[in-house]
Design a protein around this motif. Structure first.
Motif, PDB file in Angstrom:
ATOM      1  N   ASP A  72       0.841  -1.232  -0.208  1.00 39.73           N
ATOM      2  CA  ASP A  72      -0.020   0.139  -0.059  1.00 39.73           C
ATOM      3  C   ASP A  72       0.871   1.246   0.084  1.00 39.73           C
ATOM      4  OD1 ASP A  72      -1.979   1.487   0.308  1.00 39.73           O
ATOM      5  OD2 ASP A  72      -2.139   1.326   2.307  1.00 39.73           O
ATOM      6  N   TYR A  73       0.535   2.178  -1.004  1.00 39.34           N
ATOM      7  CA  TYR A  73       1.583   3.196  -1.028  1.00 39.34           C
ATOM      8  C   TYR A  73       1.027   4.521  -1.285  1.00 39.34           C
ATOM      9  CZ  TYR A  73       1.244   2.683  -6.179  1.00 39.34           C
ATOM     10  OH  TYR A  73       0.787   2.585  -7.407  1.00 39.34           O
ATOM     11  N   ILE A  74       1.712   5.545  -1.036  1.00 35.24           N
ATOM     12  CA  ILE A  74       1.191   6.916  -1.215  1.00 35.24           C
ATOM     13  C   ILE A  74       1.708   7.401  -2.544  1.00 35.24           C
ATOM     14  CG2 ILE A  74       1.349   9.310  -0.432  1.00 35.24           C
ATOM     15  CD1 ILE A  74       1.771   8.111   2.565  1.00 35.24           C
ATOM     16  N   HIS A  76       3.124  10.688  -4.611  1.00 30.94           N
ATOM     17  CA  HIS A  76       3.689  12.102  -4.690  1.00 30.94           C
ATOM     18  C   HIS A  76       3.496  12.737  -6.003  1.00 30.94           C
ATOM     19  CE1 HIS A  76       4.088  12.127  -0.120  1.00 30.94           C
ATOM     20  NE2 HIS A  76       4.532  11.139  -0.305  1.00 30.94           N
ATOM     21  N   TYR A 193       5.810   5.997  -2.433  1.00 33.67           N
ATOM     22  CA  TYR A 193       6.267   5.726  -0.937  1.00 33.67           C
ATOM     23  C   TYR A 193       5.351   4.978  -0.017  1.00 33.67           C
ATOM     24  CZ  TYR A 193       9.445   6.684   3.120  1.00 33.67           C
ATOM     25  OH  TYR A 193      10.016   6.505   4.104  1.00 33.67           O
ATOM     26  N   ARG A 195       2.907   3.516   2.254  1.00 35.10           N
ATOM     27  CA  ARG A 195       2.053   4.125   3.398  1.00 35.10           C
ATOM     28  C   ARG A 195       2.690   4.070   4.891  1.00 35.10           C
ATOM     29  NH1 ARG A 195      -2.279   6.784   2.738  1.00 35.10           N
ATOM     30  NH2 ARG A 195      -2.672   5.847   0.481  1.00 35.10           N
ATOM     31  N   ARG A 196       3.260   2.837   5.153  1.00 33.36           N
ATOM     32  CA  ARG A 196       3.958   2.254   6.171  1.00 33.36           C
ATOM     33  C   ARG A 196       5.008   1.482   6.149  1.00 33.36           C
ATOM     34  NH1 ARG A 196      -1.325   2.214   6.992  1.00 33.36           N
ATOM     35  NH2 ARG A 196      -1.612   0.044   5.675  1.00 33.36           N
ATOM     36  N   SER A 310       5.707  10.054   4.267  1.00 28.22           N
ATOM     37  CA  SER A 310       4.495   9.394   4.837  1.00 28.22           C
ATOM     38  C   SER A 310       4.382  10.000   6.401  1.00 28.22           C
ATOM     39  CB  SER A 310       4.452   8.111   5.096  1.00 28.22           C
ATOM     40  OG  SER A 310       3.690   7.396   5.799  1.00 28.22           O
ATOM     41  N   ASP A 312       3.596   8.240   8.518  1.00 26.78           N
ATOM     42  CA  ASP A 312       4.059   7.135   9.422  1.00 26.78           C
ATOM     43  C   ASP A 312       5.397   7.308   9.998  1.00 26.78           C
ATOM     44  OD1 ASP A 312       3.528   4.480  10.385  1.00 26.78           O
ATOM     45  OD2 ASP A 312       5.021   4.005   8.803  1.00 26.78           O
TER      46      ASP A 312
END
Ligand SMILES: Cc1cc2nc3c(=O)[nH]c(=O)nc-3n(C[C@H](O)[C@H](O)[C@H](O)COP(=O)(O)OP(=O)(O)OC[C@H]3O[C@@H](n4cnc5c(N)ncnc54)[C@H](O)[C@@H]3O)c2cc1C
Length: 425
Positions: A72-74, A76, A193, A195-196, A310, A312
């Motif tokens: 699971d990613y963000i 940008h 990137y 998420r955690r 993140s 996190d």
């Protein structure tokens, strides 16, 4: 006896093991450190997580994209900034000159128009003049080179550039000098990137079933009898050897390597990175995901905000910054870790990106291998050593194994070559 023995548990070594196993082979990784991940690993200070320098994921390659999709990613949008003498300019500066005074813009644009024609065998400084004109080249990328590569631009070749520097048209330079409403021309459209878990979380799904042994530093290779020796005194025989250890280090470990190989290897060198990582008890000041610093009196070349990569990466309501200062055998670091932390804190206040009273944690550490330096003639020397290593039946992989300017996805693909190793009967 290992069927495929892999030196190094960074992304290249992990990829080598994964692809060897998918090809039905048995592979074991010997990692010198106590943790796997290499440059893609992270560390904790207080409740803050910091990667080993700025790390974002990106790739056009289907194999690495498939790896990223397992986590699971963000996403940008890349919007880096540039700091110079109290001003913030959008990136890249060459087509974002808007904040400069009119006289300086005129000089820069005039020099862009009058830039010399491109020649075949330019060094990097000449190449910069040919792309951007003397004024922009001297004020920005050439100055940045001295901080990032630790040597003047005229001592570098152009072998490493690829798509890394944007080459604008005259219209783009003019437009960016008149308005700050410029479109993003960064060479990557999106950055990813986790998420955690920091960047290394992208690799977690890969290592689950691997035979990965930490605390195993290889110090000697005998390519005739096909064994390696480790610092702990153990010996392991192999059928195939894959190495992501830095090429000059490997050359020095091979029994019976000719003196000329040692000489060529000794002339290969890389920059090191001094990291100053800061955690703050308040949310981010300024708000730039990452930025480049051109001022000579500020030692770091670059900084980024782990807590923006993140949330996190920092405790709730807190933020973090990490500054990268480059040094090398050509330009040693002239201050202690404590002095560098103080210098960075002063610089951060001057740039108005942080306040000392908000400081919660500060950490200093170095990465011995950052960027391999493409000084002139390096490619020839490197290829000579690579040819020798391959003639010993060793497969060199990764950023330092192949001694190249590889991003993480390219290091992963480099390790993938292990799937082609022939079966030995
Ligand atoms: C400052 C900086 C910023 C970067 N930013 C990005 C980015 O944003 N995005 C991106 O895609 N890439 C980025 N990269 C590049 C990326 O980090 C590398 O391409 C990738 O991590 C290299 O992986 P590797 O496995 O080849 O090498 P490494 O990560 O160096 O792994 C090699 C491993 O081998 C081990 N080892 C070495 N010698 C021995 C030995 N003798 N015995 C046993 N083990 C040994 C080491 O301990 C290490 O764990 C960046 C690099 C730097 C320096």
């Amino acid at each position: 006896m290992a069927e495929i023995l892999i030196i190094g548990g960074g992304v290249a070594g992990i990829s080598a093991a994964v692809h060897a196993r998918r090809a039905g082979r048995e592979a074991v990784i010997f990692e010198a450190g106590e943790r796997w991940g290499g440059l893609l690993d992270h560390f904790h200070v207080g409740g803050f997580r910091f990667d080993n320098a700025v790390h974002f994921a990106f790739s056009n390659n289907e194999h690495y994209r498939a790896v990223l999709e397992m986590t699971d990613y963000i996403t940008h949008r890349p919007e880096p900034y540039n700091y110079e003498q109290g001003r913030w300019l959008k990136h890249p500066v060459q087509n974002n000159l808007y904040p400069l005074p009119a006289e300086e813009k005129v000089k820069a644009i005039k020099s862009f128009i009058e830039r010399p024609d491109q020649s075949e065998d330019s060094n990097y400084r000449q190449w910069l003049n040919e792309q951007f004109g003397e004024v922009i080249a001297g004020r920005y990328p050439a100055r940045y080179t001295e901080k990032y590569w630790t040597v003047p631009a005229d001592s570098l070749s152009t072998d490493w550039i690829g798509s890394r520097l944007y080459r604008p048209s005259l219209e783009e330079v003019l437009f960016g000098a008149m308005t700050d409403r410029t479109p993003s021309t960064y060479y990557l459209p999106e950055l990813f990137y986790p998420r955690r878990g920091g960047y290394r979380a992208f690799l977690d799904p890969l290592v689950e079933d691997l035979d990965l042994r930490t605390g195993k530093e290889v110090v000697r290779v005998n390519p005739v009898k096909k064994y390696v020796e480790c610092r702990d005194g153990s010996r392991e025989y192999y059928l195939h050897l894959v190495s992501s250890t830095p090429l000059p280090v490997l050359a020095g470990m091979i029994d019976g390597a000719p003196a000329v190989v040692g000489e060529q290897a000794a002339a290969l060198w890389a920059t090191s990175v001094a990291l100053v990582s800061l955690g703050f008890s308040r949310p981010q000041k300024g708000g730039h995901l990452w930025f480049y610093i051109y001022d000579r009196d500020i030692l770091p070349a670059r900084a980024h905000a782990p807590s923006m990569k993140s949330p996190d990466n920092a405790p709730q309501g807190c933020s973090s910054l990490q500054f990268e200062t480059y040094f090398s055998r050509q330009a040693p670091l002239k201050c202690s870790g404590e002095e560098l932390i103080e210098h960075v804190l002063d610089a951060a206040e001057k740039m108005d990106v942080a306040s000392r009273p908000d400081l919660a944690v500060a950490d200093y550490r170095t990465l011995p291998y950052g960027n391999v330096v493409f000084d002139r003639g390096m490619v020839g020397r490197r290829d000579y050593v690579l040819d020798y290593v391959r003639s010993c039946g060793i497969l060199p992989v990764g950023r330092f194994g192949e001694w190249d300017y590889l991003w993480a996805d390219q290091s992963f693909l480099s390790g993938k070559q292990a799937e082609t190793l022939p079966f030995v009967v």
